[in-house]
Design a protein around this motif. Structure first.
Motif, PDB file in Angstrom:
ATOM      1  N   LEU A   1     -12.731  -6.812  -6.064  1.00 15.86           N
ATOM      2  CA  LEU A   1     -12.097  -5.629  -5.473  1.00 15.86           C
ATOM      3  C   LEU A   1     -13.134  -4.649  -4.939  1.00 15.86           C
ATOM      4  O   LEU A   1     -12.992  -4.113  -3.833  1.00 15.86           O
ATOM      5  CB  LEU A   1     -11.201  -4.929  -6.499  1.00 15.86           C
ATOM      6  CG  LEU A   1      -9.916  -5.662  -6.852  1.00 15.86           C
ATOM      7  CD1 LEU A   1      -9.256  -5.013  -8.053  1.00 15.86           C
ATOM      8  CD2 LEU A   1      -8.968  -5.693  -5.667  1.00 15.86           C
ATOM      9  N   HIS A   2     -14.195  -4.433  -5.705  1.00 20.45           N
ATOM     10  CA  HIS A   2     -15.244  -3.508  -5.265  1.00 20.45           C
ATOM     11  C   HIS A   2     -16.005  -4.082  -4.065  1.00 20.45           C
ATOM     12  O   HIS A   2     -16.382  -3.331  -3.158  1.00 20.45           O
ATOM     13  CB  HIS A   2     -16.166  -3.156  -6.431  1.00 20.45           C
ATOM     14  CG  HIS A   2     -15.527  -2.185  -7.382  1.00 20.45           C
ATOM     15  ND1 HIS A   2     -15.786  -0.840  -7.356  1.00 20.45           N
ATOM     16  CD2 HIS A   2     -14.611  -2.372  -8.363  1.00 20.45           C
ATOM     17  CE1 HIS A   2     -15.063  -0.232  -8.287  1.00 20.45           C
ATOM     18  NE2 HIS A   2     -14.344  -1.149  -8.916  1.00 20.45           N
TER      19      HIS A   2
ATOM     20  N   GLU B   1     -14.625  -6.060  -1.828  1.00 21.22           N
ATOM     21  CA  GLU B   1     -13.671  -5.920  -0.722  1.00 21.22           C
ATOM     22  C   GLU B   1     -13.690  -4.502  -0.177  1.00 21.22           C
ATOM     23  O   GLU B   1     -13.638  -4.287   1.033  1.00 21.22           O
ATOM     24  CB  GLU B   1     -12.266  -6.313  -1.188  1.00 21.22           C
ATOM     25  CG  GLU B   1     -11.224  -6.311  -0.112  1.00 21.22           C
ATOM     26  CD  GLU B   1     -11.419  -7.374   0.959  1.00 21.22           C
ATOM     27  OE1 GLU B   1     -10.810  -7.225   2.040  1.00 21.22           O
ATOM     28  OE2 GLU B   1     -12.175  -8.351   0.744  1.00 21.22           O
ATOM     29  N   LEU B   2     -13.763  -3.516  -1.064  1.00 21.01           N
ATOM     30  CA  LEU B   2     -13.878  -2.120  -0.633  1.00 21.01           C
ATOM     31  C   LEU B   2     -15.075  -1.949   0.285  1.00 21.01           C
ATOM     32  O   LEU B   2     -14.971  -1.350   1.363  1.00 21.01           O
ATOM     33  CB  LEU B   2     -14.019  -1.206  -1.854  1.00 21.01           C
ATOM     34  CG  LEU B   2     -14.460   0.235  -1.563  1.00 21.01           C
ATOM     35  CD1 LEU B   2     -13.368   1.005  -0.847  1.00 21.01           C
ATOM     36  CD2 LEU B   2     -14.876   0.935  -2.851  1.00 21.01           C
TER      37      LEU B   2
ATOM     38  N   HIS C   1      -4.343  -1.941   1.836  1.00 21.34           N
ATOM     39  CA  HIS C   1      -5.173  -3.147   1.903  1.00 21.34           C
ATOM     40  C   HIS C   1      -5.516  -3.665   0.508  1.00 21.34           C
ATOM     41  O   HIS C   1      -5.370  -4.859   0.224  1.00 21.34           O
ATOM     42  CB  HIS C   1      -6.448  -2.872   2.700  1.00 21.34           C
ATOM     43  CG  HIS C   1      -7.358  -4.048   2.783  1.00 21.34           C
ATOM     44  ND1 HIS C   1      -7.104  -5.112   3.615  1.00 21.34           N
ATOM     45  CD2 HIS C   1      -8.501  -4.343   2.119  1.00 21.34           C
ATOM     46  CE1 HIS C   1      -8.063  -6.017   3.467  1.00 21.34           C
ATOM     47  NE2 HIS C   1      -8.923  -5.567   2.559  1.00 21.34           N
ATOM     48  N   ILE C   2      -5.959  -2.791  -0.361  1.00 20.83           N
ATOM     49  CA  ILE C   2      -6.377  -3.225  -1.701  1.00 20.83           C
ATOM     50  C   ILE C   2      -5.171  -3.672  -2.528  1.00 20.83           C
ATOM     51  O   ILE C   2      -5.258  -4.666  -3.262  1.00 20.83           O
ATOM     52  CB  ILE C   2      -7.186  -2.133  -2.417  1.00 20.83           C
ATOM     53  CG1 ILE C   2      -8.512  -1.888  -1.685  1.00 20.83           C
ATOM     54  CG2 ILE C   2      -7.422  -2.493  -3.881  1.00 20.83           C
ATOM     55  CD1 ILE C   2      -9.468  -3.094  -1.639  1.00 20.83           C
TER      56      ILE C   2
ATOM     57  N   ASN D   1      -0.999  -3.747  -9.921  1.00 24.42           N
ATOM     58  CA  ASN D   1      -1.608  -2.417 -10.081  1.00 24.42           C
ATOM     59  C   ASN D   1      -0.898  -1.729 -11.242  1.00 24.42           C
ATOM     60  O   ASN D   1       0.304  -1.509 -11.194  1.00 24.42           O
ATOM     61  CB  ASN D   1      -1.446  -1.623  -8.785  1.00 24.42           C
ATOM     62  CG  ASN D   1      -2.062  -0.243  -8.848  1.00 24.42           C
ATOM     63  OD1 ASN D   1      -2.398   0.278  -9.901  1.00 24.42           O
ATOM     64  ND2 ASN D   1      -2.205   0.372  -7.685  1.00 24.42           N
TER      65      ASN D   1
ATOM     66  N   PRO E   1      -9.451   0.712  -9.500  1.00 28.51           N
ATOM     67  CA  PRO E   1      -8.185   0.005  -9.658  1.00 28.51           C
ATOM     68  C   PRO E   1      -7.956  -0.434 -11.105  1.00 28.51           C
ATOM     69  O   PRO E   1      -8.824  -1.025 -11.723  1.00 28.51           O
ATOM     70  CB  PRO E   1      -8.320  -1.190  -8.721  1.00 28.51           C
ATOM     71  CG  PRO E   1      -9.763  -1.305  -8.393  1.00 28.51           C
ATOM     72  CD  PRO E   1     -10.377   0.025  -8.629  1.00 28.51           C
TER      73      PRO E   1
END
Length: 103
Positions: free
Chosen positions: A5-6, A8-9, A25-26, A37, A76
């Motif tokens: 996730l990080h 992807e950010l 997006h996330i 989430n 997240p």
């Protein structure tokens, strides 16, 4: 998954990306990878400010660009779908020119 996730950010975010675009997006990325989430407000982080009442969140409806704040958290809180347990990894980010970097 939190590392993904990080990562992807870092590849997705630009100073012009809105908090809402990042949120959408996330969350799609979370769902596509079999997670949910868990954040009780549904957000994924917030701006870093002196007064917590001035925070703006990575959430639906926030049209502010990421580059409009000095720095922000990305945190997240996720779980595998159907799991009782979740986890979170929090880092703080800012833009150095057009490049997002981790503090």
């Amino acid at each position: 998954m939190e590392d993904k996730l990080h990562a992807e950010l870092l590849t997705f975010a630009t100073p012009e990306t809105t908090f809402e675009e990042l949120y959408s997006h996330i969350n799609e990325f979370i769902t596509a990878n079999g997670y949910i989430n868990l954040d009780f407000l549904g957000n994924l982080g917030h701006s870093i400010v002196t007064d917590k009442n001035d925070r703006i969140y990575i959430e639906k409806g926030n049209k502010a660009p990421l580059g409009s704040v000095n720095c922000f958290t990305f945190e997240p809180h996720i779980a595998v779908s159907g799991s009782k347990y979740g986890f979170k990894k929090e880092n703080i980010y800012y833009f150095k020119g057009n490049r997002l970097v981790e503090i």
